[in-house]
Scaffold this active site. Structure first.
Site, PDB file in Angstrom:
ATOM      1  CG  ASP A 103       9.285  -5.013   1.455  1.00  0.00           C
ATOM      2  OD1 ASP A 103      10.089  -4.334   2.122  1.00  0.00           O
ATOM      3  OD2 ASP A 103       8.492  -5.821   1.978  1.00  0.00           O
TER       4      ASP A 103
ATOM      5  CD  GLU B 153      14.056  -3.793   2.638  1.00  0.00           C
ATOM      6  OE1 GLU B 153      15.099  -3.747   3.342  1.00  0.00           O
ATOM      7  OE2 GLU B 153      13.312  -4.777   2.568  1.00  0.00           O
TER       8      GLU B 153
ATOM      9  CG  ASP C 165       9.315  -1.454   8.731  1.00  0.00           C
ATOM     10  OD1 ASP C 165       8.112  -1.462   9.031  1.00  0.00           O
ATOM     11  OD2 ASP C 165       9.794  -2.177   7.835  1.00  0.00           O
TER      12      ASP C 165
END
Length: 507
Positions: free
Chosen positions: A304, A351, A405
């Site tokens: 992430d 990411e 998200d």
């Protein structure tokens, strides 16, 4: 270094809490195994999950906000598996109020936490007389205790004894980890500490069993590694020298991101940021230990906020919004070289969403890491120039219709695309799909993409609208609670998905 060729494959994004288990939230029991069986029947080779770390109601139940980046979430421990393993009796399990598992419903984190705490407490009391002679428990404590388990157990017990206060508000000997104070805790609170260790042993044992089931069905796990810990965490308490803290153990800067697609003011996360100079001085030992820990949980790990390795957004403490931050250099190639030396092949997924600059792309490509491509971001007026547009996908990437998200694709089509976006979508595709076709139109595009891996959120397989959205960034409440219904994933759905995967060379 160029990425090695990867076979085309596909998978499904579904967090463990979203499974239709019977005790408030999804867990690692029979519903998880049934989901893996569905993936196998549908020709899927990957199951992507969100972080497995403990969550808290006061942190909005977010898997990205945890008191430990190493511990497993006790909510994911399956009560039925505890009974099958002999730690409890079936009569002990009880039940929770709310919708029947077949209806899906939403996760009830508060009720599930109370239920799990009671069951785990009972299981520990029954197991306690024989724990000293239990070889599996002894091996687990010996393997994990020095690295993180002992610190996590002490942190958890101390936080309970301090009425939930954050560690940097504890009495000075405890916040500073005075050796005499910790020795006294280990002596006086031995049963409480063992209860925490025992719960972690149960979590790791059940996760290992689920991984074996995945391997038997040819399904790999894509894990998720949050970039920053919470300030109030065992990680920062135990390793303050890894972070930019002042002499009073308060952050000198905090983490966030500048204004982006999700927020006009940026996102002010508030996490402490790393002291990369201190981390480099000892060869990034703490970071490499947590990376290895996550790679033991999964076959491939999504890193992430990868862009922070090139440069991260540092915000002054007390700032009203993330707009007040500034870019500061990350550890870059030095860290990734150390990671590649420890973990050859570097099984990471970068990411690389948000405000991505050339230095981030160069760092990703230098180490042959696949990036992420999100079709919802690439099917609007900016499609010709967007890296997320289908015609710009590279083989060394992973394509999504949307992520945890994003809105669901049906929700995006109905509620976010707007007239201009619909016109651009119709122009790009040659026609505007009907609303009930939107999700499967994007699924088909993802599966035919040049990207070596395609991952589809489970909500899109079901064509669900905005009510099934998993997370809305910058909105603190109401997230992470969507759950699958027990009868949602049908043989017909598996056959439909398998057919498209075969058609586009992903089986």
């Amino acid at each position: 270094m160029a990425a090695a060729p990867r076979p085309r494959a596909s998978g499904v994004l579904l967090h463990v809490t979203s499974l239709p288990a019977a005790y408030g939230v999804g867990d690692m029991g029979s519903a998880a195994r049934e989901f893996v069986d569905f993936l196998h029947a549908a020709g899927q080779r990957w199951w992507q999950i969100l972080p497995l770390n403990p969550t808290a109601t006061v942190m909005g139940n977010s898997p990205y906000s945890s008191p430990s980046l190493f511990a497993g979430n006790p909510l994911l421990i399956s009560p039925e598996a505890l009974a099958a393993e002999g730690w409890l009796r079936l009569a002990d399990l009880g039940g929770l109020p709310g919708p029947a598992p077949a209806a899906g419903g939403r996760a009830d984190f508060a009720a599930a936490q109370a239920h799990r705490e009671a069951l785990l407490g009972l299981a520990f009391e029954r197991a306690r007389p024989r724990l000293a002679a239990h070889e599996g428990f002894a091996r687990f404590v010996a393997a994990h205790g020095p690295a993180w388990l002992d610190d996590y157990a002490c942190f958890t017990v101390l936080k309970a004894r301090q009425g939930g206060a954050p560690w940097n508000a504890w009495p000075e000997p405890l916040r500073r980890r005075d050796p005499a104070a910790l020795a006294a805790l280990r002596r006086d609170a031995a049963p409480e500490l063992d209860a925490v260790r025992f719960a972690q042993y149960l979590f790791f044992s059940q996760w290992a069993a689920l991984r074996r089931h995945c391997a038997a069905r040819g399904v790999g796990i894509i894990g998720d590694l949050p970039f920053y810990p919470c300030l109030d965490s065992a990680d920062v308490w135990a390793h303050p020298g890894c972070f930019r803290l002042d002499a009073d153990l308060q952050p000198t800067v905090v983490a966030g991101v500048p204004p982006d697609y999700f927020s006009a003011d940026g996102q002010l996360w508030g996490n402490p940021v790393y002291d990369w100079q201190a981390q480099a001085a000892d060869g990034y030992s703490w970071w490499l230990s947590r990376l290895g820990h996550n790679l033991a949980w999964a076959d491939l790990v999504r890193l992430d906020h990868f862009r922070a390795l090139a440069a991260y957004w540092a915000v002054p403490p007390g700032a009203a919004t993330a707009r007040e931050g500034r870019w500061e250099p990350g550890p870059g190639e030095g860290f990734l070289r150390a990671a590649r030396a420890r973990f050859p092949g570097l099984p990471l997924l970068a990411e690389d969403l948000g405000l991505i600059t050339d230095d981030v792309l160069a760092l990703r490509d230098a180490f042959g890491l696949p990036g992420m491509r999100v079709l919802q971001f690439g099917l609007g007026p900016d499609a010709p120039d967007s890296a997320n547009a289908l015609h710009n996908h590279s083989r060394a990437s992973v394509v999504y219709t949307g992520t945890h998200d994003n809105n669901t694709t049906r929700g995006w089509f109905d509620d976010e695309l707007g007239p201009g976006g619909r016109a651009a979508l119709a122009d790009y595709l040659g026609r505007l799909p009907e609303a009930d076709e939107a999700a499967w139109t994007l699924i088909r595009l993802a599966l035919l993409s040049p990207a070596h891996l395609a991952v589809i959120p489970a909500q899109d397989l079901l064509g669900l609208g905005s009510g099934a959205r998993m997370n809305t960034p910058s909105v603190p409440a109401g997230n992470w609670a969507w759950r699958l219904g027990a009868r949602d994933l049908t043989p017909a759905l598996a056959q439909k998905l398998r057919h498209l995967c075969r058609l586009y060379g992903r089986t």
